[in-house]
Design an enzyme around this catalytic site. Structure first.
Site, PDB file in Angstrom:
ATOM      1  N   CYS A  72       0.856  -1.183  -0.104  1.00 17.91           N
ATOM      2  CA  CYS A  72      -0.140  -0.094   0.112  1.00 17.91           C
ATOM      3  C   CYS A  72       0.956   1.169  -0.095  1.00 17.91           C
ATOM      4  CB  CYS A  72      -0.932  -0.001   1.146  1.00 17.91           C
ATOM      5  SG  CYS A  72      -2.328   1.354   1.004  1.00 17.91           S
ATOM      6  N   CYS A 190      -0.473   4.221  -7.218  1.00 21.57           N
ATOM      7  CA  CYS A 190      -1.382   3.377  -6.231  1.00 21.57           C
ATOM      8  C   CYS A 190      -1.511   2.094  -6.545  1.00 21.57           C
ATOM      9  CB  CYS A 190      -2.710   4.189  -6.281  1.00 21.57           C
ATOM     10  SG  CYS A 190      -4.067   3.444  -5.379  1.00 21.57           S
TER      11      CYS A 190
END
Length: 240
Positions: A72, A190
């Protein structure tokens, strides 16, 4: 791989890169994950997920994996400049204490390392985040010595919705970036925004090397395993 509970992309894109590598080398990979609760891409939920990462690392340690990735990017970059180093070190200790002395990499660290490996000094980026989080990501990258020329924020804060964004739209989005003087484009800063299928078309549109959070993570995982080889249609880090 340690992933947010709402992540639906890294467990498809990273195995696809591994499949492409396996087709070239004959190597066999198995892929395992542990989840940390996060549904909304907010500072509060990202911080809570970071705190839960040790538990997830212990669970993966039980599977005796060869390398772990904290997948992440924004959860780490939102914690301040250079945060990936401290988190990687912390999780390395956690895994070792649980009986699994393995390499720990992170998507945040992998993107930075990948850009330096490519020799990129200036980039333009696309993110799904709200603008304040995109600003944090840009600041983080710049603190690592890579200038961010331009950034486009798609402003989607629901992580499931991010995973449902159509990668076919990314080349046209990338076309809107200011890439004057840029060395590369980060097509998806992302891990949740799907991007792997769009890389060849995006490179054709922008005329620059393209890297994504998922391809950078795949590159660093494979490098850690000593199993990296170039493969087609996987972006700048996987070109000969």
């Amino acid at each position: 791989m340690l992933v947010p509970s709402s992540n639906t992309t890294m467990e498809t894109e990273v195995p696809e890169v591994l499949r492409r590598v396996a087709a070239e080398t004959g190597d066999r990979f198995t892929f395992h994950s542990s989840r940390m609760r996060m549904k909304t891409v907010s500072a509060e939920e990202l911080a809570a997920m970071n705190a839960d990462a040790d538990r997830a690392a212990v669970e993966l340690a039980d599977a005796a994996v060869d390398v772990m990735a904290y997948a992440c990017l924004v959860a780490i970059m939102s914690q301040g400049r250079g945060a990936h180093r401290g988190i990687e070190e912390r999780l390395t200790r956690t895994a070792a204490d649980a009986g699994a002395p393995v390499d720990i990499v992170s998507s945040a660290g992998a993107l930075v390392a990948g850009l330096h490996h490519m020799g990129a000094r200036k980039v333009s980026i696309v993110t799904p985040y709200m603008k304040p989080l995109t600003a944090l990501v840009a600041d983080y990258i710049e603190a690592e010595g890579v200038e961010v020329q331009d950034a486009i924020s798609l402003e989607v804060d629901d992580n499931l919705a991010v995973g449902r964004l159509d990668p076919a739209n990314l080349p046209d989005i990338a076309r809107k970036l200011d890439t004057r003087g840029a060395d590369a484009v980060v097509l998806s800063a992302c891990v949740q925004m799907p991007s792997l299928p769009a890389i060849p078309a995006a490179e054709a549109v922008v005329g620059l090397p393209v890297v994504t959070a998922s391809t950078a993570t795949s590159w660093q995982l494979l490098s850690s395993l000593g199993a990296y080889v170039p493969v087609a249609n996987s972006g700048a880090l996987f070109r000969v």
